[in-house]
Design an enzyme around this catalytic site. Structure first.
Site, PDB file in Angstrom:
ATOM      1  N   GLY A   1       0.795  -1.221   0.000  1.00  0.00           N
ATOM      2  CA  GLY A   1       0.000   0.000   0.000  1.00  0.00           C
ATOM      3  C   GLY A   1       0.826   1.270   0.000  1.00  0.00           C
ATOM      4  O   GLY A   1       0.284   2.373   0.151  1.00  0.00           O
TER       5      GLY A   1
ATOM      6  N   SER B   1       8.226   6.012  -2.861  1.00  0.00           N
ATOM      7  CA  SER B   1       7.578   4.720  -2.657  1.00  0.00           C
ATOM      8  C   SER B   1       8.430   3.639  -3.311  1.00  0.00           C
ATOM      9  O   SER B   1       8.329   3.401  -4.518  1.00  0.00           O
ATOM     10  CB  SER B   1       6.163   4.733  -3.255  1.00  0.00           C
ATOM     11  OG  SER B   1       5.578   3.451  -3.174  1.00  0.00           O
TER      12      SER B   1
END
Length: 205
Positions: free
Chosen positions: A41, A107
């Site tokens: 996520g 990320s």
């Protein structure tokens, strides 16, 4: 540490200070480093936070692992050496963004602790905030989601060196924040992250 090969180069200081840029933007540049397994996520939370910050009139940008491998790091694979170089490069880019006053989210699985520590040290040396966020979603949840079908391929032996299956993931020992996307929605995570940024005076006025 990567060897410096260039010679006859000199660092040039600009005429605009970091404080002037931060005053213009009404925020402090910082790097929020999201790390965790594939499918945990990380990107969803990072992009949700970016959207919320921009809606609030803040300058924010996500450096996403897959996106970066389409351009800057397209010549790198997934060996340990290539992973190290992947993180080194993005650490330098994130530092530049943060120095420019941008709230920067990265990320990347970034599975090796020593590589993340190198990036942290880079920011500490540059007196820039570095916030490590461990998206500690259990592998069972990541496999159940498997948005790219990578776990299925790894389990079938079609994908070698996959983090969490046949390659290690070294969890942070002292992350500034830990999130579990099993029980925390991207929106809830964003609220927590904005509160954290405010508490550290990265978001001002």
């Amino acid at each position: 540490m990567t060897e410096m090969r260039a010679t006859n180069i000199t660092w040039h200081e600009g005429h605009v200070t970091r404080e002037e840029r931060e005053g213009l933007l009404k925020q402090q540049g910082a790097t929020l480093w999201f790390t965790g397994l594939s499918g945990s996520g990380k990107s969803t939370i990072a992009f949700t936070l970016e959207h919320a910050l921009v809606q609030r009139g803040r300058l924010a940008y996500v450096l996403d692992g897959d996106n970066i491998r389409h351009g800057l790091n397209k010549n790198l694979g997934f060996s340990a050496a290539d992973r190290e170089e992947n993180i080194r490069r993005i650490g330098e880019v994130a530092k530049l963004f943060a120095d420019a006053g941008v709230i920067t989210m990265t990320s990347f699985i970034s599975p090796y602790r020593k590589d993340r520590d190198v990036v942290r040290a880079l920011h500490v040396e540059g007196q820039l905030p570095f916030i490590e966020i461990h998206v500690a979603t259990p592998i069972a949840t990541c496999e159940q989601r498997d948005p790219k079908g990578l776990y299925k391929k790894a389990r079938a032996g079609q994908l070698k060196g996959f983090t969490g299956i046949d390659d290690p993931y070294e969890a942070p020992l002292q992350a500034e924040l830990t999130l579990d996307a099993t029980s925390t929605s991207p929106q809830e995570a964003t609220v927590l992250l904005i509160e954290y940024l405010q508490s550290k005076n990265i978001l001002t006025s």
